[in-house]
Write a protein that holds these residues in place. Structure first.
Motif, mmCIF file in Angstrom:
data_model
loop_
_atom_site.group_PDB
_atom_site.id
_atom_site.type_symbol
_atom_site.label_atom_id
_atom_site.label_comp_id
_atom_site.label_asym_id
_atom_site.label_seq_id
_atom_site.Cartn_x
_atom_site.Cartn_y
_atom_site.Cartn_z
ATOM 1 N N PHE A 1 0.629 -1.641 0.285
ATOM 2 C CA PHE A 1 0.040 -0.259 -0.149
ATOM 3 C C PHE A 1 1.126 1.280 0.037
ATOM 4 N N LYS A 2 2.396 1.322 0.218
ATOM 5 C CA LYS A 2 3.043 1.900 0.528
ATOM 6 C C LYS A 2 4.711 1.388 0.187
ATOM 7 N N ILE A 3 5.601 2.955 -0.304
ATOM 8 C CA ILE A 3 6.855 3.002 -0.755
ATOM 9 C C ILE A 3 7.724 3.850 -0.826
ATOM 10 N N ASN A 4 8.499 3.908 0.587
ATOM 11 C CA ASN A 4 9.136 4.676 0.266
ATOM 12 C C ASN A 4 10.555 4.774 -0.057
ATOM 13 N N ALA A 5 10.844 5.787 -1.005
ATOM 14 C CA ALA A 5 12.357 5.690 -1.400
ATOM 15 C C ALA A 5 12.849 6.814 -0.787
ATOM 16 N N VAL B 1 16.856 9.215 -6.186
ATOM 17 C CA VAL B 1 15.509 8.653 -6.211
ATOM 18 C C VAL B 1 14.998 8.828 -7.545
ATOM 19 N N SER B 2 15.288 7.761 -8.098
ATOM 20 C CA SER B 2 14.975 7.776 -10.186
ATOM 21 C C SER B 2 13.626 7.080 -10.564
ATOM 22 N N ILE B 3 12.889 7.702 -11.197
ATOM 23 C CA ILE B 3 11.464 6.704 -11.434
ATOM 24 C C ILE B 3 11.647 6.981 -13.248
ATOM 25 N N SER C 1 9.983 10.464 -17.078
ATOM 26 C CA SER C 1 11.108 9.594 -15.995
ATOM 27 C C SER C 1 11.263 11.180 -14.279
ATOM 28 N N ALA C 2 10.978 11.152 -13.904
ATOM 29 C CA ALA C 2 11.227 12.019 -12.190
ATOM 30 C C ALA C 2 12.089 11.584 -11.856
ATOM 31 N N TYR C 3 13.183 12.098 -10.463
ATOM 32 C CA TYR C 3 14.056 12.391 -9.766
ATOM 33 C C TYR C 3 14.626 12.880 -8.453
ATOM 34 N N GLY C 4 14.811 12.411 -7.441
ATOM 35 C CA GLY C 4 14.096 13.466 -6.352
ATOM 36 C C GLY C 4 14.688 12.276 -5.555
ATOM 37 N N LYS C 5 15.402 13.278 -3.666
ATOM 38 C CA LYS C 5 16.179 12.506 -3.055
ATOM 39 C C LYS C 5 15.466 11.687 -2.083
ATOM 40 N N LYS C 6 14.154 11.712 -2.389
ATOM 41 C CA LYS C 6 13.522 11.422 -1.733
ATOM 42 C C LYS C 6 12.366 10.888 -2.230
ATOM 43 N N GLY C 7 11.106 9.751 -1.978
ATOM 44 C CA GLY C 7 9.557 9.056 -2.918
ATOM 45 C C GLY C 7 8.932 8.957 -1.654
ATOM 46 N N GLY D 1 -2.582 6.675 -6.235
ATOM 47 C CA GLY D 1 -1.765 6.984 -6.875
ATOM 48 C C GLY D 1 -1.565 7.946 -6.969
ATOM 49 N N LEU D 2 -0.894 8.155 -6.059
ATOM 50 C CA LEU D 2 -0.191 9.564 -6.035
ATOM 51 C C LEU D 2 1.719 8.720 -5.552
ATOM 52 N N MET D 3 2.042 9.614 -6.254
ATOM 53 C CA MET D 3 3.899 9.951 -5.940
ATOM 54 C C MET D 3 4.095 11.574 -5.417
ATOM 55 N N VAL D 4 5.004 11.650 -4.479
ATOM 56 C CA VAL D 4 4.719 12.446 -3.955
ATOM 57 C C VAL D 4 7.083 12.829 -3.664
ATOM 58 N N LEU D 5 7.466 13.616 -4.831
ATOM 59 C CA LEU D 5 8.796 13.777 -5.171
ATOM 60 C C LEU D 5 9.275 15.124 -3.614
ATOM 61 N N THR D 6 10.310 14.666 -3.109
ATOM 62 C CA THR D 6 11.453 15.974 -2.779
ATOM 63 C C THR D 6 13.153 15.960 -3.294
ATOM 64 N N GLY D 7 13.318 16.884 -2.238
ATOM 65 C CA GLY D 7 14.961 17.392 -3.201
ATOM 66 C C GLY D 7 14.824 17.330 -3.788
ATOM 67 N N ASN D 8 15.074 19.207 -4.006
ATOM 68 C CA ASN D 8 15.523 19.711 -6.024
ATOM 69 C C ASN D 8 15.015 18.325 -6.832
ATOM 70 N N PRO D 9 13.428 17.998 -6.470
ATOM 71 C CA PRO D 9 12.630 17.060 -7.943
ATOM 72 C C PRO D 9 12.316 17.361 -8.937
#
Length: 279
Positions: free
Chosen positions: A91-95, A99-101, A107-113, A120-128
């Protein structure tokens, strides 16, 4: 890889196959498969299965793949719930970390995901940043991607780059549309607070903007300033046609449009700032 590590990885893969609609690929776009697609998880430093906390932990260049979609990070947490005695559901994934998707669409990139699967929600932080076939979206705080809605929300000094055009605001809401070639592209953008738009010929500022990408039309509201070369016009509302290079600006109530105009050298007149009918 040791025998123990292979065994752990095999168990994790098997359980994720049994997870109903728990795919990593859903963070990029819904799967066309009617049956769950197997998820493969690998990590250089191994995978831990914490049954008490109900989480799989992949550490060290962690890699998860489902079909054509993949997720990389230094550390992955896949949280699950037990549905019955035989199946479970992620039900949940932490990265965390680098991070790269990636998917065929973008494609998407960040320090945390953080991925909330049911929403159906992905939240990217850290210069995403989020890359489509023709745009780049960056943010200082976060980028939310709602895959079921084809919607991206960038917060904090958010910027969308599209060719020679750039749109910046405190919050940018981008509506995406799938293309025939399988990629995605911007359909429209809503910009709120401290809006700045720059093109090859002009700089536009406002408090709010609505951009119809297909039509090339931008509507601007409140404290609008349009600058081209040494000329500038100020008003309450404006309509900008990027295809023709024309801009119309309007006052509010009894307030008139203010500014100054410096004639452009060798101008054809098609891109001159001017007033017109109500947008």
């Amino acid at each position: 890889m040791t025998t123990r590590k292979r065994a752990i990885q095999s168990i994790v893969t098997l359980l994720l196959i049994l997870s109903s609609n728990s795919g990593i690929g859903q963070n990029i776009g819904p799967s066309s498969q009617s049956r769950p697609v197997p998820i493969q998880i690998q990590a250089d430093e191994g995978i831990k299965w914490d049954q008490k906390r109900q989480v799989y932990i992949a550490k060290g260049n962690a890699f998860a793949q489902q079909g054509e979609n993949s997720l990389h990070a230094d550390l992955l947490y896949a949280w699950y719930v037990r549905l019955d005695g035989k199946t479970s559901k992620i039900f949940k994934i932490n990265a965390e970390g680098n991070v790269s998707i990636k998917s065929p669409e973008h494609s998407a990139y960040g320090k945390k995901g953080l991925y909330l699967i049911d929403k159906g929600l992905m939240v990217l932080t850290g210069n995403p940043k989020l890359l489509t076939s023709s745009e780049k979206i960056t943010a200082g705080d976060s980028i939310e991607f709602w895959n079921l809605k084809n919607l991206a929300i960038a917060r904090g000094d958010a910027t969308i780059f599209r060719g020679t055009q750039r749109m910046r605001a405190d919050v940018l809401t981008a509506y995406l549309a799938k293309q025939k070639n399988g990629g995605t592209a911007l359909r429209s953008i809503e910009a709120d607070n401290n809006v700045l738009i720059s093109t090859a010929t002009q700089i536009i500022r406002a408090e709010r903007a609505s951009y119809n990408v297909a039509a090339g039309i931008i509507k601007l509201f409140k404290n609008v300033r349009i600058t081209r070369g040494e000329s500038q016009l100020n008003g309450d509302r404006a309509l900008v046609d990027l295809n023709t290079g024309t801009s119309q600006i309007f006052g509010a109530g009894m307030d008139q449009v203010r500014g100054f105009i410096v004639p452009e050298r060798n101008s054809s007149g098609s891109g001159v700032l001017g007033r017109g009918s109500k947008p």
